[in-house]
Design a protein around this motif. Structure first.
Motif, mmCIF file in Angstrom:
data_model
loop_
_atom_site.group_PDB
_atom_site.id
_atom_site.type_symbol
_atom_site.label_atom_id
_atom_site.label_comp_id
_atom_site.label_asym_id
_atom_site.label_seq_id
_atom_site.Cartn_x
_atom_site.Cartn_y
_atom_site.Cartn_z
ATOM 1 N N CYS A 19 5.242 -2.993 -0.146
ATOM 2 C CA CYS A 19 5.102 -4.389 0.280
ATOM 3 C C CYS A 19 6.411 -4.957 0.813
ATOM 4 N N ALA A 20 6.282 -5.820 1.815
ATOM 5 C CA ALA A 20 7.416 -6.594 2.293
ATOM 6 C C ALA A 20 7.668 -7.748 1.332
ATOM 7 N N GLN A 21 8.883 -8.285 1.367
ATOM 8 C CA GLN A 21 9.239 -9.362 0.439
ATOM 9 C C GLN A 21 8.459 -10.644 0.685
ATOM 10 N N ASP A 22 7.839 -10.759 1.868
ATOM 11 C CA ASP A 22 7.069 -11.974 2.177
ATOM 12 C C ASP A 22 5.582 -11.834 1.833
ATOM 13 N N VAL A 23 5.217 -10.774 1.104
ATOM 14 C CA VAL A 23 3.800 -10.522 0.833
ATOM 15 C C VAL A 23 3.187 -11.647 -0.009
ATOM 16 N N GLN A 24 1.929 -11.972 0.317
ATOM 17 C CA GLN A 24 1.184 -12.974 -0.446
ATOM 18 C C GLN A 24 -0.233 -12.449 -0.660
ATOM 19 N N PHE A 25 -0.473 -11.922 -1.867
ATOM 20 C CA PHE A 25 -1.812 -11.469 -2.240
ATOM 21 C C PHE A 25 -2.584 -12.650 -2.828
ATOM 22 N N ALA A 26 -3.882 -12.719 -2.534
ATOM 23 C CA ALA A 26 -4.733 -13.715 -3.195
ATOM 24 C C ALA A 26 -6.185 -13.272 -3.096
ATOM 25 N N MET A 27 -6.929 -13.536 -4.147
ATOM 26 C CA MET A 27 -8.360 -13.238 -4.183
ATOM 27 C C MET A 27 -9.092 -14.579 -4.152
ATOM 28 N N ARG A 28 -9.576 -14.955 -2.982
ATOM 29 C CA ARG A 28 -10.104 -16.312 -2.790
ATOM 30 C C ARG A 28 -11.629 -16.419 -2.912
ATOM 31 N N GLU A 29 -12.282 -15.306 -3.216
ATOM 32 C CA GLU A 29 -13.747 -15.300 -3.174
ATOM 33 C C GLU A 29 -14.393 -16.342 -4.089
ATOM 34 N N GLN A 55 12.363 -3.475 6.860
ATOM 35 C CA GLN A 55 12.502 -2.101 6.357
ATOM 36 C C GLN A 55 11.162 -1.492 5.938
ATOM 37 N N LEU A 56 10.059 -2.242 6.164
ATOM 38 C CA LEU A 56 8.749 -1.793 5.685
ATOM 39 C C LEU A 56 8.336 -0.471 6.321
ATOM 40 N N ASP A 57 8.409 -0.383 7.637
ATOM 41 C CA ASP A 57 7.977 0.842 8.320
ATOM 42 C C ASP A 57 8.804 2.045 7.886
ATOM 43 N N GLY A 58 10.115 1.842 7.769
ATOM 44 C CA GLY A 58 10.994 2.936 7.363
ATOM 45 C C GLY A 58 10.709 3.401 5.950
ATOM 46 N N ALA A 59 10.437 2.452 5.050
ATOM 47 C CA ALA A 59 10.145 2.803 3.658
ATOM 48 C C ALA A 59 8.849 3.592 3.563
ATOM 49 N N VAL A 60 7.855 3.210 4.356
ATOM 50 C CA VAL A 60 6.579 3.917 4.342
ATOM 51 C C VAL A 60 6.735 5.317 4.924
ATOM 52 N N THR A 61 7.522 5.443 5.984
ATOM 53 C CA THR A 61 7.795 6.759 6.572
ATOM 54 C C THR A 61 8.476 7.678 5.562
ATOM 55 N N ASP A 62 9.442 7.132 4.829
ATOM 56 C CA ASP A 62 10.147 7.910 3.807
ATOM 57 C C ASP A 62 9.198 8.337 2.687
ATOM 58 N N LEU A 63 8.326 7.426 2.261
ATOM 59 C CA LEU A 63 7.376 7.743 1.199
ATOM 60 C C LEU A 63 6.398 8.822 1.659
ATOM 61 N N ALA A 64 5.918 8.711 2.890
ATOM 62 C CA ALA A 64 4.996 9.717 3.423
ATOM 63 C C ALA A 64 5.657 11.097 3.423
ATOM 64 N N ALA A 65 6.918 11.151 3.837
ATOM 65 C CA ALA A 65 7.644 12.425 3.846
ATOM 66 C C ALA A 65 7.781 12.988 2.434
ATOM 67 N N ALA A 66 8.045 12.119 1.466
ATOM 68 C CA ALA A 66 8.182 12.568 0.079
ATOM 69 C C ALA A 66 6.845 13.085 -0.452
ATOM 70 N N LEU A 67 5.749 12.447 -0.051
ATOM 71 C CA LEU A 67 4.424 12.877 -0.507
ATOM 72 C C LEU A 67 4.026 14.222 0.095
ATOM 73 N N LEU A 68 4.626 14.567 1.233
ATOM 74 C CA LEU A 68 4.307 15.832 1.896
ATOM 75 C C LEU A 68 5.165 16.990 1.396
ATOM 76 N N ALA A 69 6.152 16.690 0.556
ATOM 77 C CA ALA A 69 7.119 17.716 0.162
ATOM 78 C C ALA A 69 6.502 18.791 -0.739
ATOM 79 N N ALA A 70 5.599 18.396 -1.632
ATOM 80 C CA ALA A 70 4.994 19.365 -2.558
ATOM 81 C C ALA A 70 3.812 20.068 -1.883
ATOM 82 N N PRO A 71 3.450 21.267 -2.357
ATOM 83 C CA PRO A 71 2.287 21.964 -1.796
ATOM 84 C C PRO A 71 1.020 21.116 -1.909
ATOM 85 N N ARG A 72 0.210 21.158 -0.852
ATOM 86 C CA ARG A 72 -0.960 20.292 -0.771
ATOM 87 C C ARG A 72 -1.906 20.444 -1.966
#
Length: 263
Positions: free
Chosen positions: A142-152, A205-222
Motif C-alpha cells: 500500500c501507498a501511504q495515502d491509502v484509504q480503505f473503507a467498507m461502505r456497503e 515507491q509503490l511500483d518499485g516495491a511491488v516489482t521487488d516483492l514479485a522478484a522475491a516471490l519468484l526466487a524459490a522453486p515454483r
C-alpha cells in the motif's frame, strides 16, 4: 530482454504478461476505477486467460485511486444498460439473484488459486468493491495515502464480493465488524499494524516495491511455493493433527520430486 504481451484490454481491465509475472490493471482513472458488472466479467476473463507459466499476478489501478468502489450508476433506478438493476434483482426470483451475484463474485475468487501468488498494489481510495478486490489478493502493498473503507452497510447492503472472510482472517472478528458496520476509513498506519497491508511505502515507491516483492516471490522453486501456499491457506480450517498430516504429505511430494522419484 523479455517483452510484455497484452492478452486482454476491455471494459476497464487490461491483462499483460511478462514471463512469470502477469499484471492486471484497472484502466479507468477518470472514474477512479469504479466497478461495474462489465468490469467484473473482464476480471473473471483475465483469470481464465492467465497462461500456465505465470507465477505472480500483480493487480493495480491507474491514477490516484486503486478503486473507489461500485459505479454510482448501480444505485440509479435504471442501473447499467443491459444489466438488471438492483431494484429488478430485489424483485426477481431468488435463484436468479443468487446466480447473478455468484457470477459477479467470480471476478474476486481466482486470485486465491494455489498456483499463483497475487499482489495488490493499492493507492488512494479502495472503497467497498475496491476494498474487497484488494482483499481478494494474497498480499497487499500500500501507498501511504491509502484509504480503505467498507461502505456497503451505509447503503443498506452487505459486502458480498468475497471480502468478509479475508477481512476477518486478517484483522479479527471484532475489528472487521467495526470497520464494516461504521464504514470508516482505515489508513496506512492501521492497515500495516493490523496486517491488512504487508508493506506500506511512499506513493512514488509503490511500483518499485511491488516489482521487488514479485522478484522475491519468484526466487524459490515454483512447486515449493504452491505447496506452501496450499498448506497455509488450509491451516485455518484444519486441526493441528490434520495440519501435521498435510505437512507430511506435502513434504513427501517435495522430497520425491527432488529425488527424481515423483510421479
Amino acid at each position: 530482454m523479455s517483452s510484455s504481451l497484452t492478452l486482454l484490454d476491455k471494459d476497464g481491465v487490461r491483462l499483460t504478461v511478462d514471463d512469470a509475472v502477469a499484471t492486471v490493471t484497472l484502466t479507468n482513472p477518470a472514474k477512479r476505477n469504479a466497478q461495474s458488472p462489465a468490469l467484473w466479467r473482464a476480471l473473471a476473463e483475465a483469470g481464465q486467460q492467465l497462461p500456465g507459466s505465470v507465477r505472480v499476478v500483480v493487480l493495480r489501478g491507474e491514477g490516484k485511486s486503486f478503486s473507489a468502489g461500485l459505479d454510482r450508476q448501480a444505485f440509479t433506478p435504471e442501473g447499467f444498460e443491459g444489466e438488471p438493476s438492483f431494484l429488478e434483482m430485489g424483485r426477481g426470483p431468488e435463484h436468479e439473484m443468487d446466480a447473478l451475484i455468484a457470477e459477479y463474485q467470480e471476478a474476486f475468487t481466482w486470485w486465491r488459486r494455489n498456483d499463483i501468488v497475487s499482489v495488490a498494489a493499492v493507492q488512494g481510495h479502495a472503497i467497498g468493491a475496491g476494498f474487497q478486490l484488494a482483499l481478494a489478493c494474497d498480499l497487499r502493498v500500500c501507498a501511504q495515502d491509502v484509504q480503505f473503507a467498507m461502505r456497503e452497510t451505509s447503503l443498506g447492503l452487505v459486502p458480498d464480493l468475497t471480502g468478509t472472510k479475508p477481512l476477518v482472517h486478517l484483522v479479527g472478528y471484532a475489528r472487521a465488524l467495526e470497520i464494516c458496520a461504521t464504514g470508516r476509513y482505515v489508513h496506512a498506519e492501521e492497515a500495516e499494524r493490523t496486517g491488512l497491508a504487508n508493506l506500506v511505502v511512499p506513493a512514488d515507491q509503490l511500483d518499485g516495491a511491488v516489482t521487488d516483492l514479485a522478484a522475491a516471490l519468484l526466487a524459490a522453486p515454483r512447486d515449493a511455493v504452491i505447496e506452501t501456499k496450499a498448506l497455509l491457506a488450509g491451516a485455518v480450517t484444519r486441526s493441528l493433527d490434520e495440519q501435521r498430516a498435510a505437512e507430511r504429505a506435502a513434504q513427501g511430494r517435495r522430497l520425491r520430486d527432488l529425488a527424481g522419484a515423483g510421479e
